[in-house]
Design a protein around this motif. Sequence first.
Motif, PDB file in Angstrom:
ATOM      1  N   VAL A  33       0.840  -1.190   0.000  1.00  0.00           N
ATOM      2  CA  VAL A  33       0.000   0.000   0.000  1.00  0.00           C
ATOM      3  C   VAL A  33       0.878   1.244   0.000  1.00  0.00           C
ATOM      4  N   VAL A  34       0.532   2.194  -0.878  1.00  0.00           N
ATOM      5  CA  VAL A  34       1.205   3.490  -0.935  1.00  0.00           C
ATOM      6  C   VAL A  34       0.123   4.555  -0.805  1.00  0.00           C
ATOM      7  N   CYS A  35       0.244   5.388   0.198  1.00  0.00           N
ATOM      8  CA  CYS A  35      -0.769   6.420   0.458  1.00  0.00           C
ATOM      9  C   CYS A  35      -0.381   7.718  -0.244  1.00  0.00           C
ATOM     10  N   ASN A  36      -0.884   7.883  -1.468  1.00  0.00           N
ATOM     11  CA  ASN A  36      -0.585   9.082  -2.244  1.00  0.00           C
ATOM     12  C   ASN A  36      -1.623  10.171  -2.050  1.00  0.00           C
ATOM     13  N   ASP A  37      -2.724   9.848  -1.416  1.00  0.00           N
ATOM     14  CA  ASP A  37      -3.787  10.805  -1.150  1.00  0.00           C
ATOM     15  C   ASP A  37      -3.779  11.087   0.349  1.00  0.00           C
ATOM     16  N   ASN A  38      -4.081  12.312   0.742  1.00  0.00           N
ATOM     17  CA  ASN A  38      -4.153  12.582   2.175  1.00  0.00           C
ATOM     18  C   ASN A  38      -4.979  13.828   2.427  1.00  0.00           C
ATOM     19  N   ASP A  39      -5.503  13.896   3.628  1.00  0.00           N
ATOM     20  CA  ASP A  39      -6.119  15.122   4.125  1.00  0.00           C
ATOM     21  C   ASP A  39      -5.602  15.317   5.540  1.00  0.00           C
ATOM     22  N   VAL A  40      -4.650  16.217   5.658  1.00  0.00           N
ATOM     23  CA  VAL A  40      -4.069  16.535   6.965  1.00  0.00           C
ATOM     24  C   VAL A  40      -4.246  18.023   7.247  1.00  0.00           C
ATOM     25  N   GLY A  41      -5.366  18.547   6.755  1.00  0.00           N
ATOM     26  CA  GLY A  41      -5.734  19.922   7.058  1.00  0.00           C
ATOM     27  C   GLY A  41      -4.743  20.968   6.586  1.00  0.00           C
ATOM     28  N   GLY A  42      -4.058  20.695   5.481  1.00  0.00           N
ATOM     29  CA  GLY A  42      -3.096  21.660   4.970  1.00  0.00           C
ATOM     30  C   GLY A  42      -1.784  21.686   5.734  1.00  0.00           C
ATOM     31  N   THR A  43      -1.596  20.756   6.671  1.00  0.00           N
ATOM     32  CA  THR A  43      -0.355  20.698   7.442  1.00  0.00           C
ATOM     33  C   THR A  43       0.819  20.428   6.512  1.00  0.00           C
ATOM     34  N   ASP A  44       1.815  21.273   6.549  1.00  0.00           N
ATOM     35  CA  ASP A  44       3.002  21.119   5.725  1.00  0.00           C
ATOM     36  C   ASP A  44       3.747  19.854   6.144  1.00  0.00           C
ATOM     37  N   TYR A  45       4.238  19.116   5.166  1.00  0.00           N
ATOM     38  CA  TYR A  45       4.927  17.861   5.461  1.00  0.00           C
ATOM     39  C   TYR A  45       6.136  18.078   6.372  1.00  0.00           C
ATOM     40  N   THR A 104       9.462  17.053  10.646  1.00  0.00           N
ATOM     41  CA  THR A 104      10.898  16.806  10.474  1.00  0.00           C
ATOM     42  C   THR A 104      11.765  17.720  11.324  1.00  0.00           C
ATOM     43  N   TYR A 105      11.173  18.606  12.072  1.00  0.00           N
ATOM     44  CA  TYR A 105      11.952  19.546  12.882  1.00  0.00           C
ATOM     45  C   TYR A 105      12.422  18.973  14.216  1.00  0.00           C
ATOM     46  N   GLY A 106      11.794  17.909  14.674  1.00  0.00           N
ATOM     47  CA  GLY A 106      12.159  17.358  15.971  1.00  0.00           C
ATOM     48  C   GLY A 106      11.558  18.124  17.136  1.00  0.00           C
ATOM     49  N   VAL A 107      10.492  18.864  16.870  1.00  0.00           N
ATOM     50  CA  VAL A 107       9.827  19.631  17.925  1.00  0.00           C
ATOM     51  C   VAL A 107       8.361  19.193  18.013  1.00  0.00           C
ATOM     52  N   PRO A 108       7.748  19.328  19.185  1.00  0.00           N
ATOM     53  CA  PRO A 108       6.349  18.918  19.350  1.00  0.00           C
ATOM     54  C   PRO A 108       5.410  19.651  18.391  1.00  0.00           C
ATOM     55  N   PHE A 109       4.388  18.926  17.949  1.00  0.00           N
ATOM     56  CA  PHE A 109       3.368  19.453  17.050  1.00  0.00           C
ATOM     57  C   PHE A 109       2.028  19.373  17.772  1.00  0.00           C
ATOM     58  N   ASN A 110       1.282  20.459  17.759  1.00  0.00           N
ATOM     59  CA  ASN A 110       0.024  20.496  18.503  1.00  0.00           C
ATOM     60  C   ASN A 110      -1.203  20.704  17.627  1.00  0.00           C
ATOM     61  N   GLY A 111      -1.069  20.553  16.309  1.00  0.00           N
ATOM     62  CA  GLY A 111      -2.191  20.815  15.425  1.00  0.00           C
ATOM     63  C   GLY A 111      -2.869  19.578  14.858  1.00  0.00           C
ATOM     64  N   TRP A 112      -2.713  18.435  15.515  1.00  0.00           N
ATOM     65  CA  TRP A 112      -3.265  17.186  14.972  1.00  0.00           C
ATOM     66  C   TRP A 112      -4.773  17.126  15.179  1.00  0.00           C
ATOM     67  N   LYS A 113      -5.480  16.689  14.153  1.00  0.00           N
ATOM     68  CA  LYS A 113      -6.935  16.526  14.216  1.00  0.00           C
ATOM     69  C   LYS A 113      -7.264  15.053  13.993  1.00  0.00           C
ATOM     70  N   ASN A 114      -8.289  14.574  14.678  1.00  0.00           N
ATOM     71  CA  ASN A 114      -8.651  13.161  14.583  1.00  0.00           C
ATOM     72  C   ASN A 114      -9.242  12.752  13.237  1.00  0.00           C
ATOM     73  N   ASP A 115      -9.627  13.714  12.401  1.00  0.00           N
ATOM     74  CA  ASP A 115     -10.181  13.340  11.100  1.00  0.00           C
ATOM     75  C   ASP A 115      -9.133  13.333   9.982  1.00  0.00           C
ATOM     76  N   PHE A 116      -7.850  13.524  10.310  1.00  0.00           N
ATOM     77  CA  PHE A 116      -6.800  13.433   9.302  1.00  0.00           C
ATOM     78  C   PHE A 116      -6.758  11.997   8.758  1.00  0.00           C
TER      79      PHE A 116
END
Length: 193
Positions: A17-29, A33-45
């Motif tokens: 399986v290769v996931c080429n489609d996504n909806d992560v609310g416009g979150t930049d990939y 990769t910064y190694g810092v905490p991320f607080n913008g996660w949504k359960n419908d991603f």
Amino acid sequence: MKYYKLMYDYEGDDNWVVCNDNDVGGTDYIVMTYGVPFNGWKNDFYFGYDPDDGTNFTDYLDNSKDWLAVSKKFMDLTKGLIKDSVQAFPIKVVNIKDKSENFDYTVLNIVDLVDGLDLENSVYRVIKFPPGFNDDHTFNSIIKYAIKGETVGGHHIFRLKDSDAPIFVSETLKDIIQKNNLTGFDFLEIKVS
């Protein structure tokens, strides 16, 4: 202890399986990769895949964001070892044809950022930016990594402060992955000084 750069196993990619489609609310990939905490996660991603391209789910799930998306099996086997080094976000994997959903995957944000790059023993090139493009005007493009053993000791999954995109793992974590036949993972041994 040995250490490895963690990679996706593109050579073993047989009907995976290769996931080429996504909806992560416009979150930049790059946010993962910064190694810092991320607080913008949504359960419908979600990550979406086309079953015509592959139907076999791997334990390291290939995706267009290049995020570390891992199976429940991986999490169950490693959570005691990596729990303080990662943020774990549930991700829904959706078949774009029949809309069936798989909830067995987690995106990992590696937040263990270690000052362990041994630039002196690494192979790298200095890249120069044109004036006005970047305040520093240069950056080091690492070709072969070397890390400081005394600094990274005790870390099992981490990023490096001076080169935060790649993910590195200990021999202990690699052995768990290989002994349990987890799929999708590949490793490149790096120099430890």
